[in-house]
Design a protein around this motif. Structure first.
Motif, PDB file in Angstrom:
ATOM      1  N   ARG A   1       0.842  -1.208   0.000  1.00 52.29           N
ATOM      2  CA  ARG A   1       0.000   0.000   0.000  1.00 52.29           C
ATOM      3  C   ARG A   1       0.876   1.256   0.000  1.00 52.29           C
ATOM      4  N   ALA A   2       1.950   1.228   0.768  1.00 57.74           N
ATOM      5  CA  ALA A   2       2.849   2.380   0.852  1.00 57.74           C
ATOM      6  C   ALA A   2       3.481   2.684  -0.506  1.00 57.74           C
ATOM      7  N   VAL A   3       3.819   1.649  -1.246  1.00 55.43           N
ATOM      8  CA  VAL A   3       4.401   1.857  -2.579  1.00 55.43           C
ATOM      9  C   VAL A   3       3.383   2.527  -3.492  1.00 55.43           C
ATOM     10  N   ASP A   4       2.138   2.090  -3.407  1.00 54.02           N
ATOM     11  CA  ASP A   4       1.074   2.721  -4.198  1.00 54.02           C
ATOM     12  C   ASP A   4       0.966   4.201  -3.830  1.00 54.02           C
ATOM     13  N   ILE A   5       0.959   4.503  -2.537  1.00 49.76           N
ATOM     14  CA  ILE A   5       0.860   5.903  -2.104  1.00 49.76           C
ATOM     15  C   ILE A   5       2.037   6.702  -2.669  1.00 49.76           C
ATOM     16  N   ALA A   6       3.231   6.129  -2.570  1.00 44.90           N
ATOM     17  CA  ALA A   6       4.425   6.851  -3.028  1.00 44.90           C
ATOM     18  C   ALA A   6       4.383   7.096  -4.531  1.00 44.90           C
ATOM     19  N   ILE A   7       3.802   6.152  -5.276  1.00 49.09           N
ATOM     20  CA  ILE A   7       3.727   6.314  -6.735  1.00 49.09           C
ATOM     21  C   ILE A   7       2.649   7.327  -7.108  1.00 49.09           C
ATOM     22  N   HIS A   8       1.482   7.200  -6.496  1.00 53.62           N
ATOM     23  CA  HIS A   8       0.339   7.994  -6.951  1.00 53.62           C
ATOM     24  C   HIS A   8       0.155   9.295  -6.179  1.00 53.62           C
ATOM     25  N   ARG A   9       0.755   9.396  -4.987  1.00 50.79           N
ATOM     26  CA  ARG A   9       0.677  10.638  -4.208  1.00 50.79           C
ATOM     27  C   ARG A   9       2.067  10.927  -3.632  1.00 50.79           C
ATOM     28  N   PRO A  10       3.024  11.196  -4.539  1.00 51.41           N
ATOM     29  CA  PRO A  10       4.418  11.286  -4.082  1.00 51.41           C
ATOM     30  C   PRO A  10       4.672  12.410  -3.097  1.00 51.41           C
ATOM     31  N   GLU A  11       3.815  13.420  -3.094  1.00 53.92           N
ATOM     32  CA  GLU A  11       4.040  14.548  -2.172  1.00 53.92           C
ATOM     33  C   GLU A  11       3.162  14.448  -0.924  1.00 53.92           C
ATOM     34  N   ALA A  12       2.584  13.291  -0.677  1.00 51.56           N
ATOM     35  CA  ALA A  12       1.654  13.165   0.463  1.00 51.56           C
ATOM     36  C   ALA A  12       2.351  13.520   1.772  1.00 51.56           C
ATOM     37  N   ASP A  13       1.637  14.285   2.606  1.00 48.18           N
ATOM     38  CA  ASP A  13       2.180  14.606   3.926  1.00 48.18           C
ATOM     39  C   ASP A  13       1.679  13.580   4.947  1.00 48.18           C
ATOM     40  N   GLU A  14       2.053  13.793   6.199  1.00 50.36           N
ATOM     41  CA  GLU A  14       1.709  12.808   7.221  1.00 50.36           C
ATOM     42  C   GLU A  14       0.206  12.577   7.326  1.00 50.36           C
ATOM     43  N   ALA A  15      -0.561  13.656   7.293  1.00 46.26           N
ATOM     44  CA  ALA A  15      -2.021  13.509   7.434  1.00 46.26           C
ATOM     45  C   ALA A  15      -2.594  12.700   6.269  1.00 46.26           C
TER      46      ALA A  15
ATOM     47  N   LEU B   1       6.880   8.041   4.675  1.00 43.65           N
ATOM     48  CA  LEU B   1       7.451   9.329   4.247  1.00 43.65           C
ATOM     49  C   LEU B   1       8.879   9.142   3.735  1.00 43.65           C
ATOM     50  N   ALA B   2       9.668   8.386   4.479  1.00 46.10           N
ATOM     51  CA  ALA B   2      11.069   8.180   4.086  1.00 46.10           C
ATOM     52  C   ALA B   2      11.156   7.334   2.811  1.00 46.10           C
ATOM     53  N   GLY B   3      10.312   6.327   2.722  1.00 41.16           N
ATOM     54  CA  GLY B   3      10.339   5.460   1.535  1.00 41.16           C
ATOM     55  C   GLY B   3       9.920   6.214   0.286  1.00 41.16           C
ATOM     56  N   ALA B   4       8.903   7.061   0.424  1.00 34.35           N
ATOM     57  CA  ALA B   4       8.453   7.851  -0.732  1.00 34.35           C
ATOM     58  C   ALA B   4       9.568   8.793  -1.181  1.00 34.35           C
TER      59      ALA B   4
END
Ligand code: FES
Ligand code: FES
Length: 159
Positions: free
Chosen positions: A109-123, A147-150
């Protein structure tokens, strides 16, 4: 029914029962046991895989629906020659796990977030992780790991 799936980069053909769940095919027939089953209500996210690069809960899909698609499980995440994918390394470095049961699904799931929302903040990361349950960690270190992985994935992509 015969399905043809690119599973962790390898073309696989197999006969499966029409009612077989994708999670069961991955774990029991392909023996990729990093994909866990932690509930029967589609809530926990332990079964999360990437389907054509998008995270999905494999307990909610039939194996036949994978036909013609590319599936990545935690076992196939690191590129050839890499010990760990940058997101796996970030979970390790940030202590983003305890018992590890949720971890493969959490990382997919984290990889998906990093790919599709690369600038996502903590919230935003906390919101995006709502479908993945961890019973051990309290999430603080998981969020730090995402955050670090993204950031590491962005740096690798921009090289
Ligand atoms: Fe798929 Fe829990 S096993 S969401
Ligand atoms: Fe134990 Fe998440 S590390 S459930």
């Amino acid at each position: 029914m015969k399905i043809s799936v690119t599973l962790n980069g390898v073309a696989v053909q197999e006969d499966v029962e029409p009612h077989l769940l994708a999670a069961a095919w991955i774990r029991e027939m392909r023996r990729l046991t990093g994909t866990h089953i932690g509930c029967d209500t589609t809530q926990c996210g332990a079964c999360t895989i990437l389907l054509d690069g998008v995270s999905v809960k494999s307990c909610t899909l039939l194996a036949v629906s994978l036909d013609g698609h590319a599936v990545t499980t935690i076992e196939g995440l690191a590129a050839n020659g890499q010990d760990l994918h940058p997101m796996q390394a970030a979970f390790k470095e940030n202590h983003g796990l305890q018992c590890g049961f949720c971890t493969p699904g959490m990382i997919m799931r984290a990889v998906d977030i990093a790919i599709h929302r690369p600038e996502a903040d903590e919230a935003e990361i906390r919101r995006e992780l709502e479908g993945n349950i961890c019973r051990c960690t309290g999430y603080r270190n998981i969020v730090a790991a995402v955050l670090a992985g993204a950031q590491a994935m962005r740096a690798a992509r921009d090289k």
